[in-house]
Write a protein that holds these residues in place. Structure first.
Motif, short mmCIF file in Angstrom:
data_model
loop_
_atom_site.label_atom_id
_atom_site.label_comp_id
_atom_site.label_asym_id
_atom_site.label_seq_id
_atom_site.Cartn_x
_atom_site.Cartn_y
_atom_site.Cartn_z
N GLU A 45 0.83 -1.20 0.00
CA GLU A 45 0.00 0.00 0.00
C GLU A 45 0.87 1.25 0.00
OE1 GLU A 45 -2.55 -0.40 3.36
OE2 GLU A 45 -3.75 -1.98 2.45
N ILE A 46 1.92 1.25 0.79
CA ILE A 46 2.83 2.40 0.82
C ILE A 46 3.53 2.53 -0.54
CG2 ILE A 46 4.98 3.26 1.84
CD1 ILE A 46 4.02 2.03 4.49
N GLY A 47 3.93 1.40 -1.12
CA GLY A 47 4.57 1.42 -2.43
C GLY A 47 3.63 1.93 -3.51
N ASP A 48 2.35 1.55 -3.44
CA ASP A 48 1.37 2.04 -4.42
C ASP A 48 1.20 3.54 -4.31
OD1 ASP A 48 1.02 -0.53 -5.31
OD2 ASP A 48 -0.85 -0.87 -4.18
N VAL A 49 1.20 4.05 -3.09
CA VAL A 49 1.07 5.49 -2.89
C VAL A 49 2.30 6.20 -3.45
CG1 VAL A 49 0.99 7.30 -1.14
CG2 VAL A 49 -0.47 5.30 -0.92
N LYS A 50 3.49 5.66 -3.19
CA LYS A 50 4.72 6.27 -3.69
C LYS A 50 4.77 6.24 -5.22
CE LYS A 50 7.70 5.64 0.29
NZ LYS A 50 8.91 5.02 0.81
N ALA A 52 2.21 6.23 -7.24
CA ALA A 52 1.23 7.21 -7.72
C ALA A 52 1.80 8.62 -7.61
CB ALA A 52 -0.06 7.09 -6.93
N GLN A 53 2.52 8.89 -6.53
CA GLN A 53 3.12 10.21 -6.36
C GLN A 53 4.25 10.43 -7.36
OE1 GLN A 53 4.31 10.29 -2.29
NE2 GLN A 53 2.27 10.76 -1.51
N LYS A 54 5.05 9.41 -7.62
CA LYS A 54 6.17 9.53 -8.54
C LYS A 54 5.68 9.71 -9.97
CE LYS A 54 10.01 7.16 -6.35
NZ LYS A 54 10.93 6.04 -6.47
N SER A 55 4.61 8.99 -10.34
CA SER A 55 4.16 9.06 -11.72
C SER A 55 3.67 10.45 -12.09
CB SER A 55 3.06 8.03 -11.98
OG SER A 55 1.92 8.36 -11.23
N SER A 56 3.13 11.19 -11.14
CA SER A 56 2.64 12.52 -11.45
C SER A 56 3.78 13.54 -11.49
CB SER A 56 1.60 12.95 -10.41
OG SER A 56 2.21 13.02 -9.14
N SER A 57 4.88 13.26 -10.80
CA SER A 57 5.97 14.23 -10.76
C SER A 57 7.18 13.76 -11.57
CB SER A 57 6.39 14.47 -9.31
OG SER A 57 6.89 13.28 -8.76
N ARG A 58 6.98 12.81 -12.48
CA ARG A 58 8.08 12.29 -13.27
C ARG A 58 8.57 13.33 -14.27
NH1 ARG A 58 6.90 6.19 -15.02
NH2 ARG A 58 7.68 5.35 -13.11
N SER A 59 9.85 13.34 -14.46
CA SER A 59 10.41 14.27 -15.43
C SER A 59 10.20 13.72 -16.84
CB SER A 59 11.89 14.48 -15.11
OG SER A 59 12.70 13.97 -16.09
N THR A 60 10.17 14.59 -17.83
CA THR A 60 9.94 14.15 -19.19
C THR A 60 11.23 13.90 -19.94
OG1 THR A 60 9.84 16.46 -19.87
CG2 THR A 60 7.75 15.38 -19.34
#
Length: 80
Positions: A45-50, A52-60
């Motif tokens: 669950e903690i990994g899923d949250v991380k 989700a947070q990483k995917s929105s702030s990923r660099s292009t």
């Protein structure tokens, strides 16, 4: 209490003690497995949250491996 009753009570206590000694490792194993399963679920669950947070702030910016592979592909197309 007479002697027969005392012997019966002692025998029952001994059988009960042996039963507890035989069942104790299994019960401890079940408790340990449940604890481990709970820890795995919490970590997922903690990994899923991380994630989700990483995917929105990923660099292009593409990774080095992508840049290298693109370069090799373009060289092959040019040389053929």
């Amino acid at each position: 209490m007479n002697t027969n009753q005392i012997e019966g009570l002692t025998g029952m206590a001994a059988v009960l003690a042996i039963l507890v000694l035989l069942a104790l490792p299994s019960v401890l194993g079940i408790v340990r497995d449940r604890r481990i399963d709970r820890q795995i679920r919490e970590a997922q669950e903690i990994g899923d949250v991380k994630v989700a947070q990483k995917s929105s702030s990923r660099s292009t910016v593409p990774s080095t491996a992508t840049w290298y592979a693109d370069g090799r592909r373009s060289k092959k197309l040019v040389s053929s």
